[in-house]
Enzyme design. Structure first.
Site, PDB file in Angstrom:
ATOM      1  N   HIS A   3     -20.714   9.154  20.915  1.00  0.00           N
ATOM      2  CA  HIS A   3     -19.787   8.154  20.371  1.00  0.00           C
ATOM      3  C   HIS A   3     -18.950   7.533  21.490  1.00  0.00           C
ATOM      4  O   HIS A   3     -18.828   6.315  21.610  1.00  0.00           O
ATOM      5  CB  HIS A   3     -18.788   8.820  19.408  1.00  0.00           C
ATOM      6  CG  HIS A   3     -19.328   9.139  18.049  1.00  0.00           C
ATOM      7  ND1 HIS A   3     -19.933   8.218  17.249  1.00  0.00           N
ATOM      8  CD2 HIS A   3     -19.301  10.299  17.327  1.00  0.00           C
ATOM      9  CE1 HIS A   3     -20.270   8.795  16.099  1.00  0.00           C
ATOM     10  NE2 HIS A   3     -19.897  10.058  16.130  1.00  0.00           N
TER      11      HIS A   3
ATOM     12  N   GLU B 109     -20.364  13.909  20.052  1.00  0.00           N
ATOM     13  CA  GLU B 109     -19.069  13.245  20.263  1.00  0.00           C
ATOM     14  C   GLU B 109     -19.076  12.401  21.533  1.00  0.00           C
ATOM     15  O   GLU B 109     -18.580  11.283  21.554  1.00  0.00           O
ATOM     16  CB  GLU B 109     -17.926  14.266  20.312  1.00  0.00           C
ATOM     17  CG  GLU B 109     -17.688  15.016  19.002  1.00  0.00           C
ATOM     18  CD  GLU B 109     -17.497  14.106  17.798  1.00  0.00           C
ATOM     19  OE1 GLU B 109     -16.951  12.993  17.966  1.00  0.00           O
ATOM     20  OE2 GLU B 109     -17.919  14.491  16.690  1.00  0.00           O
TER      21      GLU B 109
ATOM     22  N   GLY C  78       7.041   2.469   1.869  1.00  0.00           N
ATOM     23  CA  GLY C  78       8.482   2.562   1.653  1.00  0.00           C
ATOM     24  C   GLY C  78       8.984   1.891   0.395  1.00  0.00           C
ATOM     25  O   GLY C  78      10.153   1.529   0.312  1.00  0.00           O
ATOM     26  N   LYS C  79       8.118   1.732  -0.607  1.00  0.00           N
ATOM     27  CA  LYS C  79       8.554   1.072  -1.847  1.00  0.00           C
ATOM     28  C   LYS C  79       9.632   1.895  -2.551  1.00  0.00           C
ATOM     29  O   LYS C  79      10.666   1.366  -2.947  1.00  0.00           O
ATOM     30  CB  LYS C  79       7.350   0.852  -2.779  1.00  0.00           C
ATOM     31  CG  LYS C  79       6.299  -0.071  -2.175  1.00  0.00           C
ATOM     32  CD  LYS C  79       5.153  -0.346  -3.132  1.00  0.00           C
ATOM     33  CE  LYS C  79       4.283   0.870  -3.409  1.00  0.00           C
ATOM     34  NZ  LYS C  79       3.589   1.395  -2.218  1.00  0.00           N
TER      35      LYS C  79
ATOM     36  N   PRO D  27       0.822  -1.207   0.000  1.00  0.00           N
ATOM     37  CA  PRO D  27       0.000   0.000   0.000  1.00  0.00           C
ATOM     38  C   PRO D  27       0.863   1.268   0.000  1.00  0.00           C
ATOM     39  O   PRO D  27       2.054   1.191   0.293  1.00  0.00           O
ATOM     40  CB  PRO D  27      -0.817  -0.121   1.296  1.00  0.00           C
ATOM     41  CG  PRO D  27      -0.235  -1.227   2.074  1.00  0.00           C
ATOM     42  CD  PRO D  27       0.632  -2.041   1.177  1.00  0.00           C
ATOM     43  N   PRO D  28       0.259   2.400  -0.337  1.00  0.00           N
ATOM     44  CA  PRO D  28       1.013   3.644  -0.403  1.00  0.00           C
ATOM     45  C   PRO D  28       1.710   3.966   0.922  1.00  0.00           C
ATOM     46  O   PRO D  28       1.173   3.680   1.987  1.00  0.00           O
ATOM     47  CB  PRO D  28      -0.052   4.712  -0.682  1.00  0.00           C
ATOM     48  CG  PRO D  28      -1.209   3.982  -1.223  1.00  0.00           C
ATOM     49  CD  PRO D  28      -1.153   2.587  -0.684  1.00  0.00           C
ATOM     50  N   GLY D  29       2.896   4.501   0.831  1.00  0.00           N
ATOM     51  CA  GLY D  29       3.589   4.972   2.022  1.00  0.00           C
ATOM     52  C   GLY D  29       4.292   3.903   2.822  1.00  0.00           C
ATOM     53  O   GLY D  29       4.747   4.151   3.931  1.00  0.00           O
TER      54      GLY D  29
END
Ligand code: ADP
Ligand code: MG
Ligand code: ZN
Length: 597
Positions: free
Chosen positions: A427, A424, A207-208, A203-205
């Protein structure tokens, strides 16, 4: 320049006519620009003020040139500001909705108005240049750099495996590639077929790009990088020729690494009839031709990155092409800690900062997210004139990465604010009342990013499996906001919009993908698997989805009805203090707090 002139001589006459016309138009345009008179000189401001302006959404765009920032405000005012050497502000500015451009040192002397005057000329020269590139077979003289690939090597400190953390298996697999680049003879003597291509999946980010540069750094070879999406944007015929140029360049610099980011942009399965993707196909074919053409002495390793391996054309994955696959997973808690440590090396941290605790609070973060957290924290510490980064800055950094910076400037009425507060806390109380919900770490009525208020949960552990009870708890928690509004105000607002989207999505997946409904243990055919739901089935799925959501909503309502006093008490308190953290919430709930059966 000489080469350029020689090319011009070879051009047909009509080209010169066109060029003359273009030049004429440009001269007029320039004289108009200049004649308009110069804009007032930009105002010199400290970087802290500039960042504050950005926070208040008063900046339109910023051009960063070395350490000088040229900014234009929403009111058209211009500012100049200096930043520290290592400080990066791009990410923050972007998050504040500012358009950021970076220019290199050579343009430093030019003010914005000069750039504006030169821009049209540059564009037209660019067009002429592009036309020339199609000018015939004898334009080889200009081929240097035509591929548009960026080459990295030489003076800047090379990236090494030490800069990459939390992906030990990938590092081990790629260490072999490093060996091959360093000692190719050894492998050939053994008759080993040397790898040509490595596919990095993750997935993006994760470290490829970073790990690919580290391979080049470890082997001390040049690194050429180009992105698949750049090919696709180009004119017909250019993509394939770029690939050719790229590899011609690479062969000259072998041994080296060619890195193709987002390979899925060019490497999707080919043709199902009417493509309109000819360009992409030609590019892909050229890439395959180049890779097949490597002879035994070609010391080039092609590393390609993607997060969609499933859409890749099978031809890419055949032996002799990208036949090695290395996966980069999102980091687990140990990995997150290691990544934080790598990025903390260059930053002063207060001694009581505990990176293990930060790692624990950041389940689901990618390596890039973690790097961002530290960067945001560093910016905050610098802005408040601190000597080192403390826990407070790191926590704020996490929040910024999760939800964006605080937007205190947003004006809400007292009535709206109290609705937000009850929403909030609604939740939060549902989360606290359900055994299977994750712990609450923060409740806030300060707007951030798109959200008007925020309740943050962080899982205690990384988990790879989620149970039905946990999903039901998540749905009930998501509906806690709406349930609180209904209970206290007798009316509901649009504030639950995102909660409702998330709940619906989750419930549908429970029915369709996880077989967690009364429809039985069958995963419905998804469109990806080529299946279509029959109308009867679709109706049943809708029915089950609605039933699950109702069940969750009733749980949320029941919890809050039973705990109405606490809801009122804590929501009123939150209105005063604006933010409550996990420990404060526990204290407010008191010792008598019980789970909902
Ligand atoms: P990808 O190419 O997978 O999208 P990048 O290599 O571009 O990810 O990562 C972006 C940035 O995030 C890196 O420059 C680095 O600062 C940080 N980063 C990502 N993964 C790691 C990691 N495993 N170790 C250290 N830093 C990382
Ligand atoms: Mg990348
Ligand atoms: Zn909500």
């Amino acid at each position: 320049m000489k080469k350029l002139r020689r090319r011009f001589q070879a051009l047909p006459r009509r080209f010169w006519v066109a060029a003359a016309a273009v030049f004429f138009i440009v001269s007029i345009a320039v004289s108009i620009y200049v004649g308009r008179g110069n804009a007032p000189a930009p105002m010199q401001v400290p970087i802290s003020s500039l960042l504050n302006l950005a926070d208040q959404h008063q900046l339109l765009r910023v051009d960063i040139n070395n350490n000088t920032l040229y900014a234009v405000g929403t009111d058209g005012k211009q500012y100049v500001s200096l930043k520290e050497d290592q400080q990066t502000v791009t990410e923050q500015l972007r998050r504040d909705g500012v358009v950021v451009t970076v220019s290199d040192g050579s343009r430093a002397a030019l003010g914005p108005s000069t750039i504006a005057a030169i821009l049209p000329i540059a564009i037209i020269l660019g067009v002429i240049w592009l036309m020339m590139r199609h000018g015939g077979p004898n334009n080889q003289a200009m081929s240097f750099g035509r591929s548009g690939a960026r080459r990295y090597d030489g003076d800047s400190r090379p990236v090494t495996f030490d800069d990459v953390a939390g992906v030990e298996e990938a590092k081990q697999e790629l260490a072999e590639i490093v060996q091959f680049l360093k000692y190719p003879e050894k492998f050939r003597a053994m008759g080993a077929r040397v790898p040509k291509g490595v596919l990095l999946v993750g997935p993006p980010g994760t470290g490829k790009t970073l790990i690919s540069r580290a391979v080049a750094g470890e082997a001390a070879v040049p690194f050429f990088s180009i992105s698949g999406s750049e090919f696709v944007e180009m004119f017909v015929g250019v993509g394939a020729s770029r690939v050719r140029d790229l590899f011609r360049q690479a062969k000259r610099s072998a041994p080296c690494i060619v890195f193709i980011d987002e390979i899925d942009a060019v490497g999707r399965h080919r043709g199902n009839g009417f493509s309109g993707h000819d360009e992409r196909e030609q590019t892909l074919n050229q890439l395959l031709v180049e890779m097949d053409g490597f002879d035994i002495n070609t010391n080039i390793i092609v590393i390609a990155a993607t997060n969609r391996p499933d859409v890749l054309d099978q031809a890419l994955l055949r032996p002799g092409r990208f036949d090695r696959r290395v996966t980069l997973d999102p980091p687990d808690i140990g990995g997150r800690r290691a990544i934080l440590e790598v990025h903390a090396q260059t930053k002063p941290l207060e001694p009581e900062v505990d990176l293990a605790a930060i790692a624990q609070q950041t389940a689901g973060f990618s390596g890039a997210d973690l790097a961002n957290v530290l960067n945001e924290a560093a910016i905050l510490a610098a802005r408040s004139g601190k000597e080192a980064i403390g826990r407070h800055e790191l926590e704020e950094g996490i929040m910024r990465v999760v939800a964006g910076p605080e937007r205190r400037s947003r004006v809400v009425t007292d009535y709206e604010k109290s609705i937000i507060s009850y929403h909030e806390v609604g939740h939060a109380l549902v989360m606290k009342a359900l055994k299977h919900a994750h712990p609450v770490t923060k409740v806030s009525v300060i707007a951030r990013g798109q959200a008007l208020g925020l309740t943050v949960q962080a899982p205690k552990h990384d988990s790879y499996l989620t149970s039905k009870a946990q999903l039901m708890a998540r749905m009930a928690a998501l509906l806690g906001g709406r349930a609180a509004e209904e209970l206290i105000f007798g009316d509901v607002t649009t504030g639950a919009r995102q909660d409702l989207d998330a709940v619906t999505d989750l419930a549908r997946r429970m029915v369709l993908e996880f077989a967690m409904s009364d429809l039985g243990v069958v995963a419905a055919p998804s469109s990806e698997r080529g299946g279509e739901l029959s109308p009867e089935m679709a109706a049943k799925v809708d029915h089950e989805t609605i039933r699950l959501i109702d069940e969750a909503f009733n749980t949320a309502r029941a919890i809050l009805r039973e705990r109405r006093d606490k809801l009122v008490e804590i929501a009123e308190h939150l209105l005063k203090v604006e933010t409550i953290d996990g420990a404060e919430l526990d204290a407010l709930l008191g010792p008598d707090w019980t789970y909902y059966a």
